[in-house]
Design an enzyme around this catalytic site. Structure first.
Site, PDB file in Angstrom:
ATOM      1  N   ASP A 204       0.832  -1.198   0.000  1.00  0.00           N
ATOM      2  CA  ASP A 204       0.000   0.000   0.000  1.00  0.00           C
ATOM      3  C   ASP A 204       0.867   1.250   0.000  1.00  0.00           C
ATOM      4  OD1 ASP A 204      -2.647   1.324   0.373  1.00  0.00           O
ATOM      5  OD2 ASP A 204      -1.728   1.973   2.259  1.00  0.00           O
ATOM      6  N   GLU A 247       1.033  -0.476  -5.102  1.00  0.00           N
ATOM      7  CA  GLU A 247       0.319   0.732  -5.476  1.00  0.00           C
ATOM      8  C   GLU A 247       1.353   1.844  -5.583  1.00  0.00           C
ATOM      9  OE1 GLU A 247      -3.330   3.455  -3.715  1.00  0.00           O
ATOM     10  OE2 GLU A 247      -1.978   2.454  -2.326  1.00  0.00           O
TER      11      GLU A 247
END
Length: 578
Positions: A204, A247
C-alpha cells in the site's frame, strides 16, 4: 532471446474485501469461514490469485487500512487458524493468495504510536515523524491524500506535545521508513505472513513510503528506492516465488523506477558499448496500472482508440521480472487525476455527470456496469480490451456478474457493497438481520441482488459470469499477452483499436470497436488467423502484399477484413505456438 516465465505475468488477480464477500457465521460481516466456502466458486471463475484487502485488527475507520496489529486477524473475520485454513484450501485448488501490506502508516491506536506519544525517549518515538511546529509553507505536492476530508498533514497530539505527520487521515500517523528499526519491523511482518503461505504482498502507498516524509532532514532517505529493494530481496530470500504487488501512482517518467533495474549497475548481460541494462528488475514485481486505467476510461468515454495508443507510448516497458496489473475498477475511486484537465472533464461528463458520483476532485465512485449504463455489449468490450493489453488483468469482486453501486453510502464505500450470491435474503451474503450487515446489500432496480446474482448467472450459459469464466481461461492460454511485445496496428476508423502481441509462444491479434456503429478494419497479417474469442466475422480480402518485415527485409502478408458490430471485438492467433 526468450524470457523467463513468472507465474504472475499471465495471472488473473481478483481483489476481495473480506468483510463484504461472504459471511460464514451470520453476524453480518464477511469472514474467512465464508470465503473458504466460496473457493469453489473462485476456482470455477478461472482466476489465479486472490488479493485480500486488509483483515488485520483495526478500528476500521478507513476500511481496515488503519492497522493496530500486523500479526493478527480482526475478530470480525475469524482467527489466524481460519486464515491458514483458507490459504491451505486455496492452494489445494491452485489459487494463490496475496495480502495487503499497510506499512506506510499505522492506526493511532497501534501500540507503537501509543508508546511513541507517551515517552519521548522511547525508541518508538522515532518510528513516526514529529515536529514541535508544523512548517508555515507546506509543500503543495505533499498535501492530504483525501482533499475535502483532511485539510492538513500535521496533527497535534496533546500527550506527546508535538505534531505528527500523516498523508492520509489524522488517525493514520505515517511511519518513518528512514528508521532502520522500522525497516526491520517490516521484514518481520513479511516473514510472518510468508510462513503462513501467502504468495506475496500488495504494498500500500509505495510512492509515499519512499517520500521524504515531512520534508525533514532526519527522515530523508539517501536511497529512497532502497526501501522497496530491501523488501524485494527479503521476499525473494524467504518466499517461494512470492512477489511485491504495489500501489505506485506517480508521474509517468518516474513509474519505471519502481520496477527497479540495477539502478545504474550494468547487468552482466548488458551490451558493453550501449550500457543497456538487460537484467531483471530488483524492486516491485507487479504494479497497479493507474495511468492505463485513466486513459482506458477516457477512450471508453470518447469512443475512440487514440487515448489507448497514447498511453501505451507513455508507459515504461517493465524490465524482465516486472509486470503491470491492468484494471478498470478497484475498491477505491476511479482516479483520473493523471489526465489533462479537459480530458478529465470529458470523463466526468460521460460517466459521472452528477457531483455525487465524484470524489476528491479526481475520481469517480461508481462501478463500471452502471457507468456504462448497464450495456452488456459495452461491458464485454471494455473487459475484452483490458484482458488483451500487455500486463496481467485485475478484477474487483462482483465485476464478473456486473454488480452496481450504492451512491447513498459515503465516500468510496459506494463500490464496497456485499457480494450478491443469490436472490435470497441479503443476496445470500449473510443470514443476519439486514440492520446488522456491515453495509447494505444493493436491492431493487437494475443492479439489485434480486436481478444480479451469482446463482442465476452460473446457470445461464449466456451470462456475464460464464463469459468471464471463458475469458479468464483464454487469457491463461495466451502467454504472448503477459510477456510479449506489443505492436499497435493501423486501423482507418478512429473507434477501432487493433494490436498484436508477439513472443516466443506465438502471436495474438486483438481488434476492438469502441464505437456504437458497425465498422470494418482491414489488417495485414502474416499468417492465417484462427479465432480465439469474440464473434466478429473476418475474411481474406487480398493475397500476399509487400510489407516491411521485422528484420527490415521485404516480406509479404495477406489483408484480412474484420467486420465489427456495435462494441464488437475479436481475438485471433496468427501463429501457432513454437
Amino acid at each position: 532471446m526468450g524470457t523467463k516465465d513468472h507465474w504472475y505475468e499471465n495471472a488473473t488477480f481478483y481483489a476481495i474485501d473480506v468483510e463484504a464477500f461472504a459471511d460464514g457465521d451470520d453476524d453480518g460481516a464477511g469472514d474467512f469461514e465464508g470465503m473458504t466456502d466460496r473457493l469453489d466458486y473462485l476456482e470455477s471463475l478461472g482466476i489465479d490469485c486472490i488479493w485480500l484487502l486488509p483483515f488485520y485488527p483495526s478500528p476500521n475507520r478507513d476500511n481496515g487500512y488503519d492497522v493496530t496489529d500486523y500479526y493478527g486477524v480482526d475478530d470480525r473475520y475469524g482467527t489466524l487458524g481460519d486464515f491458514v485454513e483458507f490459504v491451505r484450501e486455496a492452494d489445494r485448488r491452485g489459487l494463490r493468495v496475496i495480502v495487503d501490506l499497510v506499512v506506510n502508516h499505522t492506526s493511532d491506536q497501534h501500540p507503537w504510536f501509543r508508546k511513541a506519544r507517551e515517552d519521548p525517549d522511547s525508541k518508538y518515538r522515532d518510528y513516526y515523524v514529529w515536529r514541535e511546529d508544523p512548517p508555515e509553507n507546506p509543500d503543495p505536492h505533499r498535501g492530504p491524500v483525501f482533499p475535502g476530508e483532511e485539510d492538513n498533514i500535521w496533527s497535534y497530539d496533546e500527550e506527546a506535545e508535538a505534531f505528527y505527520y500523516h498523508r492520509f487521515y489524522h488517525f493514520q500517523p505515517d511511519l518513518n521508513t528512514a528508521n532502520p528499526d522500522v525497516r526491520e519491523e517490516i521484514r518481520k511482518i513479511m516473514g510472518f505472513w510468508l510462513e503462513l503461505g501467502v504468495s506475496g504482498f500488495r504494498v500500500d502507498a509505495a510512492t509515499l513510503m519512499i517520500d521524504n516524509k515531512g520534508g525533514l532532514e532526519s527522515t530523508r532517505l539517501d536511497d529512497p528506492h532502497g526501501v522497496l529493494r530491501d523488501m524485494r530481496h527479503f521476499v525473494e530470500r524467504r518466499g517461494d516465488d512470492a512477489i511485491l504487488f504495489a500501489e505506485a501512482d506517480d508521474a509517468p517518467d518516474r513509474l519505471g523506477d519502481y520496477f527497479g533495474n540495477s539502478h545504474g549497475r550494468i547487468s552482466p548481460d548488458a551490451d558493453a558499448e550501449s550500457g543497456v541494462e538487460l537484467g531483471e528488475g530488483d524492486e516491485i514485481n507487479v504494479m497497479l496500472n493507474f495511468l492505463l486505467d485513466a486513459y482506458l476510461v477516457l477512450a471508453l468515454a470518447e469512443r475512440e482508440a487514440e487515448p489507448i495508443r497514447e498511453v501505451l507510448d507513455i508507459l515504461p516497458v517493465p524490465p524482465e521480472g516486472g509486470q503491470w496489473a491492468n484494471f478498470l475498477r478497484n475498491y477505491d475511486e476511479l482516479n483520473i487525476g493523471r489526465l489533462p484537465e479537459n480530458d478529465q472533464q470529458r470523463v466526468f461528463d460521460a460517466f459521472a455527470p452528477d457531483e455525487n458520483m465524484r470524489i476528491y476532485g479526481r475520481g469517480i465512485r461508481r462501478r463500471l456496469a452502471p457507468m456504462l449504463d448497464g450495456d452488456a455489449d459495452r461491458v464485454r468490450l471494455a473487459y475484452s480490451l483490458l484482458f488483451s493489453l500487455p500486463g496481467a488483468p485485475l478484477l474487483f469482486y462482483g465485476d464478473e456478474i456486473g454488480m452496481g453501486d450504492d451512491l447513498s453510502l459515503p465516500g468510496r464505500n459506494a463500490v464496497r457493497t456485499p457480494m450478491q450470491w443469490s436472490a435470497g435474503k441479503n443476496g445470500g451474503f449473510s443470514s443476519a438481520d439486514p440492520e446488522q450487515l456491515v453495509r447494505p446489500v444493493v436491492s431493487g432496480g437494475e443492479y439489485g441482488y434480486e436481478t444480479v446474482n451469482v446463482a442465476d448467472q452460473r446457470g445461464d450459459p449466456d451470462s456475464l459470469f460464464q463469459w468471464f469464466s471463458r475469458l479468464n481461461r483464454l487469457r491463461a492460454e495466451c502467454p504472448e499477452i503477459g510477456h510479449g511485445d506489443c505492436e499497435v496496428l493501423d486501423a482507418d476508423d478512429r473507434a477501432v483499436f487493433a494490436h498484436r502481441m508477439t513472443s516466443d509462444h506465438g502471436r495474438v491479434v486483438a481488434v476492438h470497436n469502441l464505437g456504437e456503429e458497425r465498422t470494418e478494419a482491414t489488417l495485414e497479417l502474416d499468417a492465417e488467423p484462427v479465432r480465439l474469442f469474440g464473434d466478429a466475422a473476418f475474411e481474406r480480402v487480398a493475397d500476399r502484399i509487400g510489407v516491411e518485415s521485422d528484420g527490415g527485409e521485404d516480406g509479404s502478408a495477406d489483408e484480412w477484413r474484420f467486420e465489427l458490430g456495435r462494441y464488437g471485438f475479436c481475438w485471433v492467433r496468427v501463429e501457432e505456438s513454437v
